[in-house]
Scaffold this active site. Structure first.
Site, PDB file in Angstrom:
ATOM      1  N   SER A 157      -1.562   9.598  -6.168  1.00 53.50           N
ATOM      2  CA  SER A 157      -1.701   9.235  -7.579  1.00 53.50           C
ATOM      3  C   SER A 157      -2.327   7.863  -7.777  1.00 53.50           C
ATOM      4  CB  SER A 157      -0.325   9.274  -8.264  1.00 53.50           C
ATOM      5  OG  SER A 157       0.531   8.324  -7.681  1.00 53.50           O
TER       6      SER A 157
ATOM      7  N   LYS B 263       7.151   7.078 -14.229  1.00 54.38           N
ATOM      8  CA  LYS B 263       6.048   6.109 -14.198  1.00 54.38           C
ATOM      9  C   LYS B 263       5.855   5.438 -15.563  1.00 54.38           C
ATOM     10  CE  LYS B 263       3.509   8.475 -10.505  1.00 54.38           C
ATOM     11  NZ  LYS B 263       2.317   9.248 -10.141  1.00 54.38           N
TER      12      LYS B 263
END
Length: 800
Positions: A706, A749
């Site tokens: 990511s 996140k």
């Protein structure tokens, strides 16, 4: 003693009647007299120095003198001694002298206090006989008698010697008659026979008959004895041991124990299968045959105790109500709307089936729920709430680090220290066959040479198989289909694919700071106050201090660490209250945290104060929640090489190389303007410099798919010497064609971005479409979430 010393016969003699024993003229025998007439007759004979006539009752008249018929022929004798016994009886020592016969009617004699029977008695003389024939018969008789004595050891040798040395045939006949086991009537018939030849013939026939009978008996006894030796020797030895143990006082307890086992088996028989009953009964029978001190007996005893601890047929009968499940979940957990909604749906199907009488042992009811998420977010406590709402006991089986499949399935009884598996032990502890079973840390099950426990879990969790789950120790099937299985895990990647296929996963993700604040106020503080014996008014903490405690003293997705910190504050508060009794309350503000909670443990990664070149805010997922990572890049004169540091994994290293290639393509296509200080160089800028990309902190391993767009922005910023917006954070993977791929852990996140003070977050457009509704409202209100699909969009949003 001679008959000549008394009056000549016939003469009047008192009569004594004997019931049980037949006497002969040669015998001296003790006789116990109970009847008054007999006692009076003996008393008279002693006083008058008279002889007595002793005869027997006929068959069927024993025990009573009234109306009794007596034999006419008997024994004439005298009393040698007479003794009175304390119980009222009289004992006489009678000596037989001759054979006599009643010759007149019996009359009653009454003399003062004495009353007895008396009659004229004739002396019976022996008849003349043929001596040669009689001697021949006596020889045969002695021979047969000797053979009988070899078969029957009960014949006294001295009596045999007396018979063989006697010449008088009538005496021999009496002696032999006394030896033989014949009835009173038969003995009388032989005794009254006057023809000695006939008497001897009768005795020889009786002896021959006894010999045949003894032979048959001996043969049967020998056969039986041999058979017993072959098949039942062990049984008799055990019987002897039983008797010995009984004398020692240890046998009765074992017999009671075996009887108790059989009684308990009978009690559970309606609730168990035939194979189960057969196995348990076999073990009880084996236990009954074994010596109590043998090792196998102890092993079987332990096995039976385990078996009868199982709650066969015991089910929690409380009816299922979804409203109660919903209420219990709301009472015990703040937020977690999605997991609670899915749990309610799960039990709605069950309640509907229950109301309509539909069996769902397979299919919908067989679905295994698996709560997954970081530690401390309430996965196990959700299972506790479900068990409480259903009114069922909770069994928690910790699978973390489990490597031996026998821990689940049970050890075979051939092993020392064998015991049932954890599931069976859980059912015993729960005392119910339909508990809620929590399989904790299912992603941390190990695998080695002792087997693969996950393979055993396949059978346990498969609704088509777990109705016949076999434990190796018990050696019979157990029905697990009525139990509700709930699994928990931190990382789905650690669960084997076949096991994942049998589960439905419910994500239990991180809490936002505001959610943690509410959980602390509504749940943690009231619970800890009770544990620390503090009243509500004795401990107070302001919201600002609680927020600081959440942000800078704990770093976790859940609230476990926060609970520990609150407990620490309360312990110090309790100490302060005891030290100074004038203090009535402890109120903690921000400035008091340094005193009560020591120093700060964590500092939230905040955004930089101003934009910088080559410094980009990346978003990462960790096992304890989300985090914001700054990715730094610099350029050094060189040949276009890329150096990576920061304990990066293979995936992140590949992401860095892909990002570098994508940026080079943009530079080549003039999509990204660059500043070249050396105008004389005809090379592109990426060939003039080596790039060094670093992800702090270097000691922390990092990996994951990511960080592609973050690294691409860092490289683009360095090569273009453009600053990166310091209030923007991003996450997303990159392809060589510049497309942005979706990622996982978006909620954690974005929460991390919110904590760090980010005002704008770039996420893949695919995540924006499918995951945005999972993001807490407070995060969406504070952070502008921008979907991006290509690297061009990313660069346009962040490069200044």
């Amino acid at each position: 003693m001679q008959l000549s010393n008394y009056e000549p016969f016939p003469t009047q003699l008192p009569i004594i009647v004997e019931d049980n024993m037949f006497l002969y003229p040669f015998m001296i025998s003790p006789i116990f007299l109970t009847e008054k007439a007999d006692i009076d007759a003996a008393t008279y004979a002693m006083e008058k120095n008279s002889l007595l006539f002793l005869t027997t009752t006929k068959e069927g008249f024993e025990g009573s003198r009234e109306g009794a018929e007596i034999n006419e022929i008997g024994v004439i004798g005298s009393i040698m001694r007479k003794v009175h016994i304390p119980d009222g009886r009289v004992k006489i020592l009678f000596q037989g002298l001759a054979k006599g016969e009643i010759s007149s009617d019996i009359e009653e004699i009454n003399l003062d206090e004495l009353s007895f029977q008396s009659s004229m008695i004739n002396l019976i003389e022996n008849e003349v006989y043929n001596e040669l024939k009689i001697q021949a018969l006596i020889g045969i008789l002695n021979e047969k008698l000797q053979l009988l004595s070899k078969i029957h050891n009960s014949i006294p040798t001295d009596l045999l010697k007396t018979i063989s040395e006697t010449d008088e045939p009538y005496r021999i006949a009496d002696l032999v008659s006394s030896l033989l086991k014949i009835s009173k009537t038969e003995a009388y018939d032989i005794y009254k026979e006057q023809n000695i030849e006939q008497r001897l013939m009768q005795l020889i026939d009786i002896i021959i008959g006894e010999m045949e009978s003894a032979k048959v008996e001996r043969e049967i006894r020998s056969k039986v004895h041999n058979k017993i030796e072959q098949t039942n020797k062990e049984y008799f030895l055990k019987e002897q041991i039983k008797e010995i143990n009984k004398e020692l006082g240890v046998d009765a307890q074992r017999e009671e124990e075996i009887a108790e086992f059989r009684k308990r088996l009978e009690a559970i028989e309606p609730n168990i299968e035939e194979d189960t009953h057969k196995e348990i009964k076999k073990q009880i029978d084996r236990f009954a045959r074994m010596h109590p001190d043998s090792g196998d007996a102890n092993q079987i005893h332990t096995y039976l105790e385990w078996v009868f601890e199982l709650p066969f047929g015991k089910l929690t009968s409380k009816s299922l109500k979804v409203t109660e499940v919903q209420q219990e979940l709301d009472n015990d957990h703040f937020s977690l709307e999605k997991p609670k909604e899915r749990i309610v749906e799960f039990f709605s199907v069950r309640e509907l089936a229950q109301r309509r009488g539909i069996s769902l042992d397979e299919g919908a009811s067989g679905t295994i729920l698996c709560f997954y998420g970081p530690p401390g977010v309430g996965k196990t406590s959700l299972a506790n709430s479900i068990a409480k709402a259903l009114g069922r006991p909770l069994v928690r089986i910790a699978l973390g680090g489990l490597e031996d499949v026998n821990e689940l399935r049970g050890h075979r009884r051939t092993y020392v220290g064998a015991m049932p598996g954890r599931l069976v032990q859980g059912l015993i502890d729960a005392k119910s066959m339909n508990p809620v079973i929590v399989l904790d840390e299912v992603d941390k099950v190990g695998r080695n040479h002792r087997g693969d426990p996950t393979a055993a879990l396949l059978e346990i969790l498969d609704p088509e198989q777990n109705s016949e789950y076999r434990d190796y120790y018990l050696n019979f099937d157990i029905d697990l289909s009525k139990a509700i299985f709930i699994a928990t895990a931190n990382d789905l990647g650690g669960i084997p694919a076949p096991l994942r296929d049998r589960m439905e996963f419910i994500s239990v993700s991180s809490y936002t700071p505001d959610e943690k604040l509410e959980i602390a106020k509504q749940y943690l503080i009231p619970q800890e106050l009770k544990k620390h014996a503090l009243a509500d008014e004795e401990f107070l903490i302001s919201d600002d201090a609680l927020k600081l405690l959440i942000d800078e003293y704990t770093r976790e997705p859940g609230v476990r660490g926060l609970r520990r910190k609150i407990a620490g504050l309360m312990r110090k508060s309790a100490t302060a209250l005891l030290a100074d009794e004038s203090i009535k309350e402890i109120k903690i503000e921000i400035e008091d945290l340094a005193k009560y909670a020591d120093k700060k443990v964590f500092e939230v990664s905040h955004i930089d104060k101003e934009p910088l070149i080559g410094v980009v805010n990346g978003l990462a997922w960790t096992s304890v929640g989300g985090d914001m990572l700054k990715i730094e890049a610099i350029k050094i004169k060189g040949k276009g090489l890329v150096k990576l540091t920061g304990s990066l994994g293979d995936v992140m290293k590949e992401s860095a190389h892909i990002a570098f290639s994508v940026i080079k393509i943009l530079i080549d296509n003039k999509s990204l303007s660059t500043i070249e200080k050396d105008t004389n160089s005809k090379d592109e800028i990426y060939r003039l410099y080596d790039l060094h990309i670093h992800v702090p902190e270097g000691a922390t391993p990092k990996d994951g798919p990511s960080a592609g767009i973050t690294m691409a922005v860092a490289i683009a910023s360095i090569l273009s010497e453009k600053k990166v917006d310091n209030k923007v954070a991003m996450t997303g993977e990159l392809t060589l064609t510049g497309k942005v791929l979706p990622i996982g852990g978006l909620k954690e996140k974005l929460i991390a971005a919110y904590k760090a003070g980010v005002t704008k977050a770039l996420i893949p457009d695919k995540n924006y479409e499918r995951d945005l509704e999972d993001i807490p409202q407070e995060v969406r209100d504070a952070v502008e979430i921008v979907p991006v699909s290509s690297i061009d969009e990313v660069l346009s949003e962040v490069l200044l």
